[in-house]
Design a protein around this motif. Sequence first.
Motif, PDB file in Angstrom:
ATOM      1  N   LEU A 169       0.826  -1.212   0.000  1.00  0.00           N
ATOM      2  CA  LEU A 169       0.000   0.000   0.000  1.00  0.00           C
ATOM      3  C   LEU A 169       0.863   1.266   0.000  1.00  0.00           C
ATOM      4  O   LEU A 169       0.520   2.248  -0.668  1.00  0.00           O
ATOM      5  CB  LEU A 169      -0.939   0.015   1.200  1.00  0.00           C
ATOM      6  CG  LEU A 169      -2.144  -0.912   1.123  1.00  0.00           C
ATOM      7  CD1 LEU A 169      -2.940  -0.842   2.418  1.00  0.00           C
ATOM      8  CD2 LEU A 169      -3.009  -0.570  -0.054  1.00  0.00           C
ATOM      9  N   LEU A 170       1.977   1.244   0.708  1.00  0.00           N
ATOM     10  CA  LEU A 170       2.874   2.392   0.714  1.00  0.00           C
ATOM     11  C   LEU A 170       3.466   2.638  -0.669  1.00  0.00           C
ATOM     12  O   LEU A 170       3.516   3.783  -1.142  1.00  0.00           O
ATOM     13  CB  LEU A 170       3.987   2.179   1.745  1.00  0.00           C
ATOM     14  CG  LEU A 170       5.031   3.286   1.858  1.00  0.00           C
ATOM     15  CD1 LEU A 170       4.382   4.548   2.408  1.00  0.00           C
ATOM     16  CD2 LEU A 170       6.176   2.840   2.726  1.00  0.00           C
ATOM     17  N   ILE A 171       3.888   1.579  -1.326  1.00  0.00           N
ATOM     18  CA  ILE A 171       4.435   1.703  -2.681  1.00  0.00           C
ATOM     19  C   ILE A 171       3.353   2.170  -3.648  1.00  0.00           C
ATOM     20  O   ILE A 171       3.600   3.027  -4.509  1.00  0.00           O
ATOM     21  CB  ILE A 171       5.059   0.364  -3.123  1.00  0.00           C
ATOM     22  CG1 ILE A 171       6.287   0.064  -2.275  1.00  0.00           C
ATOM     23  CG2 ILE A 171       5.415   0.380  -4.604  1.00  0.00           C
ATOM     24  CD1 ILE A 171       6.844  -1.326  -2.441  1.00  0.00           C
TER      25      ILE A 171
ATOM     26  N   MET B 187       0.922   6.398  -7.082  1.00  0.00           N
ATOM     27  CA  MET B 187      -0.211   7.275  -7.391  1.00  0.00           C
ATOM     28  C   MET B 187       0.173   8.747  -7.228  1.00  0.00           C
ATOM     29  O   MET B 187      -0.226   9.598  -8.028  1.00  0.00           O
ATOM     30  CB  MET B 187      -1.415   6.950  -6.490  1.00  0.00           C
ATOM     31  CG  MET B 187      -2.116   5.667  -6.842  1.00  0.00           C
ATOM     32  SD  MET B 187      -3.721   5.455  -6.031  1.00  0.00           S
ATOM     33  CE  MET B 187      -3.394   5.846  -4.353  1.00  0.00           C
ATOM     34  N   TYR B 188       0.950   9.065  -6.208  1.00  0.00           N
ATOM     35  CA  TYR B 188       1.353  10.444  -5.967  1.00  0.00           C
ATOM     36  C   TYR B 188       2.286  10.949  -7.071  1.00  0.00           C
ATOM     37  O   TYR B 188       2.166  12.089  -7.533  1.00  0.00           O
ATOM     38  CB  TYR B 188       2.027  10.550  -4.603  1.00  0.00           C
ATOM     39  CG  TYR B 188       2.431  11.950  -4.228  1.00  0.00           C
ATOM     40  CD1 TYR B 188       1.474  12.874  -3.841  1.00  0.00           C
ATOM     41  CD2 TYR B 188       3.766  12.342  -4.263  1.00  0.00           C
ATOM     42  CE1 TYR B 188       1.824  14.167  -3.500  1.00  0.00           C
ATOM     43  CE2 TYR B 188       4.132  13.629  -3.928  1.00  0.00           C
ATOM     44  CZ  TYR B 188       3.161  14.534  -3.546  1.00  0.00           C
ATOM     45  OH  TYR B 188       3.527  15.804  -3.212  1.00  0.00           O
ATOM     46  N   ILE B 189       3.216  10.093  -7.483  1.00  0.00           N
ATOM     47  CA  ILE B 189       4.173  10.474  -8.526  1.00  0.00           C
ATOM     48  C   ILE B 189       3.479  10.668  -9.871  1.00  0.00           C
ATOM     49  O   ILE B 189       3.870  11.527 -10.662  1.00  0.00           O
ATOM     50  CB  ILE B 189       5.309   9.433  -8.611  1.00  0.00           C
ATOM     51  CG1 ILE B 189       6.180   9.529  -7.362  1.00  0.00           C
ATOM     52  CG2 ILE B 189       6.152   9.619  -9.862  1.00  0.00           C
ATOM     53  CD1 ILE B 189       7.205   8.430  -7.227  1.00  0.00           C
ATOM     54  N   THR B 190       2.438   9.882 -10.139  1.00  0.00           N
ATOM     55  CA  THR B 190       1.723  10.027 -11.412  1.00  0.00           C
ATOM     56  C   THR B 190       0.889  11.291 -11.476  1.00  0.00           C
ATOM     57  O   THR B 190       0.380  11.631 -12.537  1.00  0.00           O
ATOM     58  CB  THR B 190       0.814   8.810 -11.688  1.00  0.00           C
ATOM     59  OG1 THR B 190      -0.100   8.670 -10.610  1.00  0.00           O
ATOM     60  CG2 THR B 190       1.624   7.549 -11.888  1.00  0.00           C
TER      61      THR B 190
ATOM     62  N   LEU C 221      -7.312  12.182  -3.175  1.00  0.00           N
ATOM     63  CA  LEU C 221      -7.749  10.942  -3.818  1.00  0.00           C
ATOM     64  C   LEU C 221      -6.824   9.782  -3.454  1.00  0.00           C
ATOM     65  O   LEU C 221      -7.284   8.667  -3.191  1.00  0.00           O
ATOM     66  CB  LEU C 221      -7.814  11.123  -5.339  1.00  0.00           C
ATOM     67  CG  LEU C 221      -8.280   9.917  -6.139  1.00  0.00           C
ATOM     68  CD1 LEU C 221      -9.725   9.597  -5.797  1.00  0.00           C
ATOM     69  CD2 LEU C 221      -8.118  10.175  -7.616  1.00  0.00           C
ATOM     70  N   CYS C 222      -5.510  10.051  -3.426  1.00  0.00           N
ATOM     71  CA  CYS C 222      -4.548   9.009  -3.047  1.00  0.00           C
ATOM     72  C   CYS C 222      -4.809   8.512  -1.633  1.00  0.00           C
ATOM     73  O   CYS C 222      -4.838   7.305  -1.380  1.00  0.00           O
ATOM     74  CB  CYS C 222      -3.121   9.545  -3.141  1.00  0.00           C
ATOM     75  SG  CYS C 222      -2.575   9.986  -4.777  1.00  0.00           S
ATOM     76  N   ILE C 223      -5.022   9.456  -0.717  1.00  0.00           N
ATOM     77  CA  ILE C 223      -5.264   9.080   0.681  1.00  0.00           C
ATOM     78  C   ILE C 223      -6.572   8.312   0.815  1.00  0.00           C
ATOM     79  O   ILE C 223      -6.650   7.321   1.545  1.00  0.00           O
ATOM     80  CB  ILE C 223      -5.238  10.331   1.579  1.00  0.00           C
ATOM     81  CG1 ILE C 223      -3.824  10.890   1.636  1.00  0.00           C
ATOM     82  CG2 ILE C 223      -5.751  10.012   2.973  1.00  0.00           C
ATOM     83  CD1 ILE C 223      -3.702  12.195   2.361  1.00  0.00           C
TER      84      ILE C 223
ATOM     85  N   ILE D  45      -6.043   4.716  -0.567  1.00  0.00           N
ATOM     86  CA  ILE D  45      -5.202   3.927   0.341  1.00  0.00           C
ATOM     87  C   ILE D  45      -5.961   3.607   1.627  1.00  0.00           C
ATOM     88  O   ILE D  45      -5.841   2.503   2.174  1.00  0.00           O
ATOM     89  CB  ILE D  45      -3.887   4.675   0.634  1.00  0.00           C
ATOM     90  CG1 ILE D  45      -3.050   4.773  -0.641  1.00  0.00           C
ATOM     91  CG2 ILE D  45      -3.097   3.988   1.735  1.00  0.00           C
ATOM     92  CD1 ILE D  45      -2.678   3.441  -1.261  1.00  0.00           C
ATOM     93  N   PHE D  46      -6.769   4.543   2.113  1.00  0.00           N
ATOM     94  CA  PHE D  46      -7.556   4.285   3.321  1.00  0.00           C
ATOM     95  C   PHE D  46      -8.557   3.157   3.093  1.00  0.00           C
ATOM     96  O   PHE D  46      -8.689   2.259   3.924  1.00  0.00           O
ATOM     97  CB  PHE D  46      -8.284   5.558   3.769  1.00  0.00           C
ATOM     98  CG  PHE D  46      -9.140   5.353   4.976  1.00  0.00           C
ATOM     99  CD1 PHE D  46      -8.567   5.236   6.233  1.00  0.00           C
ATOM    100  CD2 PHE D  46     -10.517   5.249   4.857  1.00  0.00           C
ATOM    101  CE1 PHE D  46      -9.352   5.040   7.354  1.00  0.00           C
ATOM    102  CE2 PHE D  46     -11.314   5.043   5.965  1.00  0.00           C
ATOM    103  CZ  PHE D  46     -10.731   4.931   7.221  1.00  0.00           C
ATOM    104  N   VAL D  47      -9.224   3.185   1.966  1.00  0.00           N
ATOM    105  CA  VAL D  47     -10.211   2.134   1.662  1.00  0.00           C
ATOM    106  C   VAL D  47      -9.517   0.787   1.489  1.00  0.00           C
ATOM    107  O   VAL D  47      -9.959  -0.231   2.049  1.00  0.00           O
ATOM    108  CB  VAL D  47     -11.032   2.510   0.406  1.00  0.00           C
ATOM    109  CG1 VAL D  47     -11.865   1.342  -0.067  1.00  0.00           C
ATOM    110  CG2 VAL D  47     -11.909   3.714   0.683  1.00  0.00           C
ATOM    111  N   LEU D  48      -8.418   0.758   0.732  1.00  0.00           N
ATOM    112  CA  LEU D  48      -7.691  -0.501   0.535  1.00  0.00           C
ATOM    113  C   LEU D  48      -7.070  -0.996   1.845  1.00  0.00           C
ATOM    114  O   LEU D  48      -7.044  -2.207   2.108  1.00  0.00           O
ATOM    115  CB  LEU D  48      -6.614  -0.324  -0.535  1.00  0.00           C
ATOM    116  CG  LEU D  48      -7.116  -0.133  -1.961  1.00  0.00           C
ATOM    117  CD1 LEU D  48      -5.944   0.141  -2.898  1.00  0.00           C
ATOM    118  CD2 LEU D  48      -7.899  -1.336  -2.429  1.00  0.00           C
ATOM    119  N   GLY D  49      -6.566  -0.083   2.672  1.00  0.00           N
ATOM    120  CA  GLY D  49      -5.990  -0.467   3.962  1.00  0.00           C
ATOM    121  C   GLY D  49      -7.026  -1.039   4.907  1.00  0.00           C
ATOM    122  O   GLY D  49      -6.773  -2.008   5.624  1.00  0.00           O
TER     123      GLY D  49
END
Length: 104
Positions: free
Chosen positions: A34-36, A41-44, A50-52, A55-59
């Motif tokens: 999830l960190l990777i 996502m942030y780099i793209t 949206l990234c957070i 990641i929150f939903v997937l986490g």
Amino acid sequence: MAVYQINKGINKPIEFKGLKAQYIGYLAGGLVVLLIFFAVMYITGLPVFLCILVIFVLGTGLFYQVFRLSHKYGQYGLMKRSAKRYLPGYLKFNSRKLFTRLKK
């Protein structure tokens, strides 16, 4: 500061906050993925909110799934379940009648 106890007794599985044995590693590996994924996502160029959110939903799903597997299968149950797939069909028995009739 909270103090967490890790059970490292002899012949007992490592347990941390209800997670047993290999499920601690599964959760740690999932969090690294999830960190990777967040970094990609942030780099793209996706918005940070949206990234957070993603990641929150997937986490949350990761935590729910790992704790559910840990409580359902226990220390070795998931490995036994995956090993059962490799048994040939003629070695699988659905009842114990075959073995109980051998004594008669």
